[in-house]
Structure formats: structure tokens, C-alpha cells
Design a protein around this motif. Structure first.
Motif, PDB file in Angstrom:
ATOM      1  N   ARG A  82      39.622  22.749 142.978  1.00 25.31           N
ATOM      2  CA  ARG A  82      40.306  21.867 142.027  1.00 25.31           C
ATOM      3  C   ARG A  82      39.408  20.694 141.685  1.00 25.31           C
ATOM      4  N   TYR A 100      44.328  15.385 133.986  1.00 27.99           N
ATOM      5  CA  TYR A 100      44.388  16.823 134.201  1.00 27.99           C
ATOM      6  C   TYR A 100      43.826  17.165 135.582  1.00 27.99           C
ATOM      7  N   VAL A 153      42.516  20.646 137.316  1.00 22.51           N
ATOM      8  CA  VAL A 153      42.157  21.998 136.912  1.00 22.51           C
ATOM      9  C   VAL A 153      41.759  22.790 138.151  1.00 22.51           C
ATOM     10  N   ALA A 190      43.701  26.224 129.586  1.00 24.75           N
ATOM     11  CA  ALA A 190      43.538  27.174 130.690  1.00 24.75           C
ATOM     12  C   ALA A 190      42.801  28.429 130.204  1.00 24.75           C
ATOM     13  N   TRP A 221      39.000  27.466 129.253  1.00 24.95           N
ATOM     14  CA  TRP A 221      38.134  27.265 130.419  1.00 24.95           C
ATOM     15  C   TRP A 221      37.966  28.546 131.220  1.00 24.95           C
ATOM     16  N   VAL A 226      45.952  24.680 134.840  1.00 23.65           N
ATOM     17  CA  VAL A 226      45.760  23.331 134.313  1.00 23.65           C
ATOM     18  C   VAL A 226      47.049  22.552 134.524  1.00 23.65           C
ATOM     19  N   TRP A 237      52.395  22.645 134.857  1.00 22.93           N
ATOM     20  CA  TRP A 237      51.113  23.315 134.767  1.00 22.93           C
ATOM     21  C   TRP A 237      51.217  24.594 133.951  1.00 22.93           C
TER      22      TRP A 237
END
Length: 180
Positions: free
Chosen positions: A14, A38, A40, A142, A145, A168, A175
Motif C-alpha cells: 500500500r 488516496y 492504493v 484502479a 493503475w 483504490v 474503495w
């Protein structure tokens, strides 16, 4: 009893970034400029761990995964603004002084079309601007990425691991996740 042929190892890393955005077509308050902290998460899976070498006993070294996430996500988006390339009303605020919006935006739009994103600091205040072909929702971030990190995970794990999903967190309670 579990089927050993379907058993996987999972590892998750993360990172956190701060970024602004807006959802131009949103019917409520998210159409306004705002920001998020955020979080991630990238989760990788493999049927086995490395046997020997630098990553012995690992699916993918957490440090390797962090480095890829920092290159793809943090370096491009942290303390920046994430926008949809078609949001010209918003993008007018970023055009450098004395420049025409359409001329400034043309190479950025071409990069978005070719690469799926564009990053620039050639903005009115010299701030980071990250453009996407879609609305910068948690779901689309999401997916975006995930697509950018997928090959990097395969390479850094010598083909052993696959990127399972990207999650995310837009708030501590909300999320979105994408995986294939």
C-alpha cells in the motif's frame, strides 16, 4: 480441503498519495474541484515463491513492488491534479499564461490517446497535471493503475507473479477495485 493446484500466495503493498480531481458529469458535489488522501493497494499472486536468488522465499520483494508503485502512481499523481482530458472547462485553469487552450492541449490529448495518460508540469502554476481518457473516479483509477503496473510486476518477479488487483481507497470508508 483445498485443491493444491488452485492455491496461491498473495502479497499486497500500500502507498498513499494526495491528489485533486473532479468528476465533470457527476450530478452532485463530486463535480466540484476537491481532493483525496488516496490509499492504493497492489495485490500480487503466484502459485509458488522464488526458489533461490535475491527474492528467495518471496512472491515479489515488497521493495520492488513499492518502487514500481512509486514510479507509476506517486511520481505522476502525488500532490497533483488528475483530470479527464475532455474536461476543457477545468483545463482552462491550467493553461499557461498567454497560451491557447487548444494548442496547449493538443499534444497532451495525443499522448492520452496513444498511451492512455499524459503527465505535464507545463501548467499555469507549474503544478502536476495527470490526464486520463476517462473520469478520474476510484474505479477508473484502479483500472488505469492496474493496466500500467501489470507488466512491471511480471518483469520484477521474473514472470512468477501476476498483478491480481488494484484497490483504490478514496476515503477511509470507500474503495474501488480492479483486477482481471
Amino acid at each position: 480441503m483445498s485443491d493444491p493446484a488452485r492455491t496461491h500466495y498473495f502479497v499486497t503493498r500500500r502507498i498513499g498519495i494526495d491528489a485533486g480531481h473532479r468528476i465533470m458529469q457527476h450530478g452532485s458535489k463530486c463535480r466540484h474541484i476537491h481532493g483525496h488522501r488516496y490509499e492504493v493497494e497492489a495485490t500480487c499472486r503466484a502459485l509458488r515463491v522464488h526458489q533461490g536468488g535475491e527474492q528467495d522465499g518471496m512472491v515479489l520483494d515488497f521493495g520492488f513492488l513499492k518502487q514500481e508503485m512509486m514510479d507509476v502512481i506517486d511520481a505522476c499523481c502525488d500532490h497533483g491534479f488528475i483530470a479527464q482530458a475532455e474536461d476543457t472547462a477545468l483545463l482552462e485553469m491550467f493553461v499557461p499564461e498567454g497560451r491557447d487552450l487548444s494548442v496547449w492541449l493538443a499534444p497532451l490529448a495525443a499522448a492520452v490517446k496513444a498511451d492512455g495518460f499524459a503527465l505535464t508540469t507545463d501548467t499555469r502554476l507549474g503544478t502536476k497535471l495527470y490526464l486520463l481518457p476517462t473520469a478520474p473516479t476510484a474505479e477508473e483509477l484502479a483500472r488505469h493503475w492496474y493496466l500500467r503496473l501489470r507488466q512491471r510486476v511480471a518483469e520484477r518477479s521474473d514472470g512468477l507473479a501476476v498483478l491480481d488487483r488494484i484497490r483504490v481507497w478514496e476515503t477511509p470508508n470507500c474503495w474501488a477495485e480492479y483486477g482481471e
